[in-house]
Design an enzyme around this catalytic site. Structure first.
Site, PDB file in Angstrom:
ATOM      1  CG  HIS A  10      59.776  56.681  12.436  1.00 46.43           C
ATOM      2  ND1 HIS A  10      60.800  57.524  12.812  1.00 46.43           N
ATOM      3  CD2 HIS A  10      60.090  55.453  12.907  1.00 46.43           C
ATOM      4  CE1 HIS A  10      61.711  56.827  13.481  1.00 46.43           C
ATOM      5  NE2 HIS A  10      61.299  55.562  13.541  1.00 46.43           N
ATOM      6  CD  GLU A  46      57.370  66.785  22.739  1.00 42.28           C
ATOM      7  OE1 GLU A  46      56.845  67.922  22.765  1.00 42.28           O
ATOM      8  OE2 GLU A  46      58.098  66.371  23.632  1.00 42.28           O
ATOM      9  CG  LEU A  71      56.002  54.265   2.459  1.00 37.01           C
ATOM     10  CD1 LEU A  71      57.208  54.649   1.611  1.00 37.01           C
ATOM     11  CD2 LEU A  71      54.723  54.414   1.664  1.00 37.01           C
ATOM     12  N   GLY A  74      56.877  47.545   9.672  1.00 41.26           N
ATOM     13  CA  GLY A  74      58.061  47.432  10.513  1.00 41.26           C
ATOM     14  C   GLY A  74      57.682  47.187  11.966  1.00 41.26           C
ATOM     15  CG  HIS A  76      57.926  52.223  15.240  1.00 40.11           C
ATOM     16  ND1 HIS A  76      58.238  52.200  16.582  1.00 40.11           N
ATOM     17  CD2 HIS A  76      58.878  53.002  14.672  1.00 40.11           C
ATOM     18  CE1 HIS A  76      59.309  52.925  16.816  1.00 40.11           C
ATOM     19  NE2 HIS A  76      59.724  53.423  15.662  1.00 40.11           N
TER      20      HIS A  76
END
Length: 120
Positions: A10, A46, A71, A74, A76
């Site tokens: 993330h 980054e 985990l 979601g 993303h």
């Protein structure tokens, strides 16, 4: 075929958050010294996924496996990542891209987390 591996997480503004992701990359390299491994982050850190892929391609990777270190499934992983992979495939059509399942869906990780939860 020269395979590259992107460990995708993330991201966070806190630099300490990157340490476990980079530790996984170091472990991959310890286990597979010839591997080409890069860390990438969806946001707040980054490099991003396109930058990490560009580095691996410049290093000679002809196939790239993206491993989402999430985990749960979601937004993303469910929406953003497939769009990014489509863009990467268009930018580098000669590179074979594969997407691993999110690590949270891997039975080995679920077992490990359960063992950690109950250890004294």
């Amino acid at each position: 075929m020269t395979r590259g591996i992107v460990l995708l997480a993330h991201g966070s503004r806190d630099e300490r958050w990157r340490q476990p992701i980079e530790a996984v990359a170091a472990r991959v390299l310890a286990d597979e010294p010839d591997a080409r491994v890069a860390c990438a982050y969806m946001e707040l850190a980054e490099p991003d996924l396109p930058t990490a892929v560009a580095t691996l391609v410049a290093d000679g990777a002809t196939a790239i496996r993206v491993v989402p270190l999430f985990l749960g499934m979601g937004k993303h992983a469910r929406e953003d990542l497939p769009h990014q992979l489509d863009a990467l495939r268009q930018r580098w059509p000669a590179i074979g891209f594969t997407l691993a399942r999110i690590v949270g869906e891997e039975p080995e990780l679920v077992d490990l987390l359960a063992r950690i939860a109950v250890k004294s």
